[in-house]
Design a protein around this motif. Structure first.
Motif, PDB file in Angstrom:
ATOM      1  N   THR A   1       7.090  -4.249  -4.344  1.00 15.83           N
ATOM      2  CA  THR A   1       5.816  -3.507  -4.478  1.00 15.83           C
ATOM      3  C   THR A   1       5.968  -2.082  -4.827  1.00 15.83           C
ATOM      4  O   THR A   1       4.867  -1.454  -4.424  1.00 15.83           O
ATOM      5  CB  THR A   1       5.070  -3.776  -3.109  1.00 15.83           C
ATOM      6  OG1 THR A   1       5.756  -3.210  -2.106  1.00 15.83           O
ATOM      7  CG2 THR A   1       4.901  -5.296  -2.885  1.00 15.83           C
ATOM      8  N   LEU A   2       7.097  -1.617  -4.829  1.00 18.96           N
ATOM      9  CA  LEU A   2       7.488  -0.193  -5.453  1.00 18.96           C
ATOM     10  C   LEU A   2       7.469  -0.099  -6.721  1.00 18.96           C
ATOM     11  O   LEU A   2       7.896  -0.844  -7.653  1.00 18.96           O
ATOM     12  CB  LEU A   2       9.158   0.099  -4.719  1.00 18.96           C
ATOM     13  CG  LEU A   2       9.086   0.057  -3.279  1.00 18.96           C
ATOM     14  CD1 LEU A   2      10.394   0.497  -2.918  1.00 18.96           C
ATOM     15  CD2 LEU A   2       8.157   0.918  -2.425  1.00 18.96           C
TER      16      LEU A   2
ATOM     17  N   LEU B   1       8.739   2.359  -8.379  1.00 20.19           N
ATOM     18  CA  LEU B   1      10.176   2.916  -8.845  1.00 20.19           C
ATOM     19  C   LEU B   1      11.108   1.687  -9.139  1.00 20.19           C
ATOM     20  O   LEU B   1      11.154   0.737  -8.178  1.00 20.19           O
ATOM     21  CB  LEU B   1      11.020   3.819  -7.785  1.00 20.19           C
ATOM     22  CG  LEU B   1      10.678   5.166  -7.520  1.00 20.19           C
ATOM     23  CD1 LEU B   1      11.239   6.045  -6.537  1.00 20.19           C
ATOM     24  CD2 LEU B   1      10.625   6.054  -8.955  1.00 20.19           C
ATOM     25  N   ASP B   2      11.759   1.555 -10.119  1.00 21.43           N
ATOM     26  CA  ASP B   2      12.959   0.714 -10.327  1.00 21.43           C
ATOM     27  C   ASP B   2      13.920   0.973  -9.351  1.00 21.43           C
ATOM     28  O   ASP B   2      14.325   1.763  -8.589  1.00 21.43           O
ATOM     29  CB  ASP B   2      13.421   0.637 -11.884  1.00 21.43           C
ATOM     30  CG  ASP B   2      14.161   2.002 -12.289  1.00 21.43           C
ATOM     31  OD1 ASP B   2      14.838   2.490 -11.296  1.00 21.43           O
ATOM     32  OD2 ASP B   2      14.110   2.276 -13.436  1.00 21.43           O
ATOM     33  N   ALA B   3      14.775  -0.288  -9.383  1.00 24.63           N
ATOM     34  CA  ALA B   3      15.978  -0.589  -8.478  1.00 24.63           C
ATOM     35  C   ALA B   3      16.985   0.475  -8.473  1.00 24.63           C
ATOM     36  O   ALA B   3      17.435   0.917  -7.413  1.00 24.63           O
ATOM     37  CB  ALA B   3      16.468  -1.973  -8.572  1.00 24.63           C
ATOM     38  N   ALA B   4      17.184   1.001 -10.018  1.00 25.50           N
ATOM     39  CA  ALA B   4      18.272   2.081  -9.742  1.00 25.50           C
ATOM     40  C   ALA B   4      17.687   3.388  -9.383  1.00 25.50           C
ATOM     41  O   ALA B   4      18.506   3.944  -8.765  1.00 25.50           O
ATOM     42  CB  ALA B   4      18.480   2.097 -11.552  1.00 25.50           C
ATOM     43  N   ALA B   5      16.393   3.643  -9.483  1.00 25.43           N
ATOM     44  CA  ALA B   5      16.155   4.941  -9.069  1.00 25.43           C
ATOM     45  C   ALA B   5      16.032   4.781  -7.534  1.00 25.43           C
ATOM     46  O   ALA B   5      16.231   5.861  -6.927  1.00 25.43           O
ATOM     47  CB  ALA B   5      14.724   5.356  -9.643  1.00 25.43           C
ATOM     48  N   GLN B   6      15.462   3.850  -6.765  1.00 26.30           N
ATOM     49  CA  GLN B   6      15.682   3.590  -5.489  1.00 26.30           C
ATOM     50  C   GLN B   6      16.877   3.914  -4.946  1.00 26.30           C
ATOM     51  O   GLN B   6      17.351   4.294  -3.771  1.00 26.30           O
ATOM     52  CB  GLN B   6      15.102   2.178  -5.151  1.00 26.30           C
ATOM     53  CG  GLN B   6      13.636   2.014  -5.595  1.00 26.30           C
ATOM     54  CD  GLN B   6      13.011   0.579  -5.287  1.00 26.30           C
ATOM     55  OE1 GLN B   6      13.687  -0.306  -4.345  1.00 26.30           O
ATOM     56  NE2 GLN B   6      12.349  -0.094  -6.213  1.00 26.30           N
TER      57      GLN B   6
END
Length: 197
Positions: free
Chosen positions: A2-3, A5-10
């Protein structure tokens, strides 16, 4: 997920980001620091007060003046980091507020007249800005090593002789070096932190 930001940015900003304890020799440019600041200056503070002040320690003389006030365990890494930033709260931030705050017309009068209120607000909102700054360092692809192990009174006198600034943190900045990371400490789980009423 539900975020937004994509996973790489997270990962870059949070999950894989760590406090660095060693750094490579690669320099950190003024342009990088300006890009960091120009991003994080949009982080919210109460009344948009922006009390954070940053001193970049680049010279050998400045580094020596700072290192003497660091805790013993922080001295060597502060001496060796490509760049060190002293993050402080300006307790006279109210002088930079617009003459009119349309949403909070009484705020400026309060900050002008009540020094304890002003200092408490500068500390809280400066700390918020310091946290944004660390996230900005990560967003720039750099590592941050924030520290509070120092003689605050010594740093305040050494770098802010006016008595109107209070150091919040000292942050080593650069590309991580060898063995930069301590083992990750555990974090509290959602159910240990969040309640609903």
């Amino acid at each position: 997920m539900t975020l937004a930001l994509d996973a790489a940015a997270q990962d870059l900003l949070f999950r894989e980001a760590r406090t660095a304890n060693t750094f490579s020799d690669e320099p950190v440019s003024d342009e990088q620091v300006q890009a960091i600041y120009d991003l994080v200056k949009y982080g919210p503070t109460a009344f948009n007060q922006q009390p954070l002040r940053i001193v970049l320690v680049r010279s050998e003389e400045g580094r020596a003046r700072l290192v003497q006030h660091m805790a013993e365990g922080n001295q060597a890494k502060t001496a060796a980091a490509p760049l060190v930033a002293i993050l402080a709260a300006d307790n006279e931030f109210h002088e930079e507020l617009p003459s009119q705050l349309p949403h909070f017309p009484q705020a400026k009068d309060l900050f002008f007249s009540e020094r304890p209120v002003r200092e408490a607000s500068a500390t809280l909102n400066g700390a918020l800005q310091a946290a944004y700054f660390i996230i900005g360092v990560r967003a720039a692809g750099l590592a941050a090593g924030p520290m509070t192990g120092y003689n605050a009174e010594g740093i305040n006198k050494e770098f802010f002789g006016d008595g109107e600034h209070s150091v919040l943190a000292v942050v080593n900045i650069g590309k991580p070096g060898e063995d930069a990371w301590f083992p990750r400490s555990p974090r509290l789980a959602y159910d240990e932190v969040v309640t609903t009423v």
